[in-house]
Design an enzyme around this catalytic site. Structure first.
Site, PDB file in Angstrom:
ATOM      1  N   HIS A   1      12.287  87.684  16.961  1.00  0.00           N
ATOM      2  CA  HIS A   1      12.227  88.695  18.029  1.00  0.00           C
ATOM      3  C   HIS A   1      13.241  88.557  19.161  1.00  0.00           C
ATOM      4  CE1 HIS A   1       8.426  89.533  16.099  1.00  0.00           C
ATOM      5  NE2 HIS A   1       7.883  88.410  16.533  1.00  0.00           N
TER       6      HIS A   1
ATOM      7  N   ASP B   1      10.932  82.368  11.114  1.00  0.00           N
ATOM      8  CA  ASP B   1      10.339  81.035  10.985  1.00  0.00           C
ATOM      9  C   ASP B   1       9.048  81.008  10.182  1.00  0.00           C
ATOM     10  OD1 ASP B   1       8.984  82.425  12.965  1.00  0.00           O
ATOM     11  OD2 ASP B   1       9.153  80.856  14.480  1.00  0.00           O
TER      12      ASP B   1
END
Length: 494
Positions: free
Chosen positions: A80, A236
């Site tokens: 993000h 991730d």
């Protein structure tokens, strides 16, 4: 040889593996986090690159011959983050991170401007996502906005510095609010809401596809024997899931680090925006995942321990001792773990952490216990939200820093009333996951060759008597959360 790089919030981790996925070595470097104002979290992208080079030099120093034989690199990273580059590839400002909540008003604007946003993205507009951050910059830093040429996610900035190329993968792109997640393509309509177009975006690839080779400068600096391929990589959580071999519908994963995540793959796209569930692409083709996210998990423990000058392990021992020897349900405090707002299931950036049921006998041990309990209840919230549509998993893996604690592992198992599996080297899951993607990107290996389950170091089974206690506490905790959620906007109103 293959290298996995994991760009986290607090550190860069790198891993060197061979063709049998044996870990040859690992290296890590800590990163600094800037918190200039309440709810603001930023990092300097150049520090990511410097830390990455430091880790690679460390791997080379200890394993020169094997390191030099590297064929491909994979990169994972915190999702993000808005990394803004000008026409010359220069960073325009510090990266606004995933846990930054300044753009909550911009989320409302996005959903009003484009009512089909949730249907197209499969997600609610949340301030942690990339797109609302750009609207905030457009309004508050117009001089910066006008200079934007490319917007890169954190791991893709590392790729740019290593290859001079602009790419991102489907899993990471899913967290921008600019991707049509079902179709796995950029959406012009969603980009236009932010005043952008496709030319501002990196090219899309699957996580297991090759992008570019390392630049000649980087290749020569490290003395690689081959032209080293850089794979598409992954966000991730998707990377960690592939590192734990969590890619099937009957599997799921709890990741407990700075944030807390419940991750569940699926062979079909579906969403549950009513409860703030994230619906993203997985890092492999034709695979998606649903994910709950709590913004503050183990950092709640870190915060309270640091406040009292006590090491984390000692805090965990105190919490365990309290629960096993001193716990009394109706006088033990409750803790809401919302130090920086919350996503699933509340989608409320104004919600904050708090203790409840304090009295004159409340001490450190009871408070640290209540923090661990609150984190576990947050995971329970996410578990229920992801499984709301009836999806169930018979394999739940536990990864991240929190998985090192036997007490915490057993506690979460009893909170969910489900067996959870802790895998070997689970903290290196994301780095291992993208090292695996790097292997596939060479076109030498197939997914079926790579997807070997990690060794299970312990199985944590729920205890019925503990689950009964925690279920009663959880019901009270949800009522406290409900009240705090309802008044949080008024309390935080500026």
């Amino acid at each position: 040889m293959f290298i996995g790089i994991d760009l986290g919030t607090s550190s860069i981790k790198t891993i060197l593996i061979d063709e049998n996925q044996k870990t040859i070595d690992q290296s890590s470097t800590e990163l600094k986090l800037s918190n200039p104002r309440n709810g603001y979290y930023e990092q300097n992208p150049d520090e990511w690159f410097k830390a990455t080079l430091k880790c690679l030099h460390s791997l080379k120093k200890k394993n020169s011959k094997k390191f030099s034989a590297t064929k491909a690199i994979g990169i994972s990273g915190q999702m993000h983050g808005a990394t803004l580059l000008d026409n010359y590839g220069k960073v325009l400002r510090p990266c606004i991170l995933w846990n930054d909540t300044r753009s909550s008003k911009e989320c409302t604007i996005m959903e009003k401007k484009y009512p089909l946003l949730r249907k197209e993205t499969g997600n609610i507009a949340m301030p942690g996502f990339t797109a609302p951050k750009i609207l905030w910059i457009k309004k508050n830093e117009p001089n910066i906005f006008r200079k934007i040429n490319k917007i890169l996610l954190p791991k893709d900035y590392l790729r740019f510095r290593l290859t001079n190329a602009f790419f991102t993968d489907m899993s990471d792109a899913s967290g921008t609010l600019w991707l049509n997640v079902r179709k796995r393509i950029w959406s012009e309509k969603l980009l236009n809401i932010s005043g952008l177009n496709i030319s501002n975006m990196p090219s899309l690839v699957e996580g297991s596809e090759p992008t570019e080779y390392l630049s000649l400068k980087i290749k020569n600096e490290f003395g690689f024997d081959n032209n080293v391929i850089v794979a598409g990589g992954a966000g991730d959580q998707a990377a960690g899931a592939f590192g734990a071999s969590v890619i099937k519908d009957n599997q799921s994963m709890i990741s407990l680090g700075t944030s807390g995540v419940y991750f569940s793959p699926s062979s079909k796209f579906f969403s549950n925006t009513n409860q703030g569930v994230h619906s993203f692409c997985h890092c492999l083709p034709k695979t998606w995942h649903q994910m709950s996210v709590m913004l503050s998990a183990t950092n709640c423990i870190n915060w309270f321990s640091n406040l009292h000058g006590i090491k984390i392990q000692k805090s965990l021992l105190k919490a365990q001792n309290y629960f096993e020897n001193q716990f009394i349900s109706n006088s033990t405090p409750f803790f809401l773990p919302y130090l920086s707002g919350e996503r699933t299931p509340h989608n409320n950036p104004h919600l904050r952490g708090s203790f409840h049921l304090l009295n004159t006998s409340t001490n450190f041990d009871s408070l640290i216990y209540s923090i661990i309990e609150g984190i576990s209840f947050g995971i329970r919230d996410g578990y229920d939200a992801v499984n709301y549509n009836g999806k169930k998993s018979n394999e739940i893996y536990f990864v991240g820093g929190g998985s090192k604690s036997l007490f915490l592992s057993n506690f979460i198992a009893s909170t969910l009333n489900k067996e959870i599996l802790v895998a070997e080297d689970s903290e290196l899951g994301p780095a291992l996951g993208v090292a695996r993607l790097a292997m596939i990107a060479t076109n030498i290996y197939k997914i079926s060759d790579i997807n070997k389950k990690m060794k299970i170091v312990r199985k944590c089974k729920p205890k019925k008597n503990v689950n009964k206690i925690l279920q009663d506490r959880y019901e009270k905790w949800t009522q406290i959360t409900k009240v705090n959620n309802s008044i949080s906007n008024e309390i935080m109103d500026n």
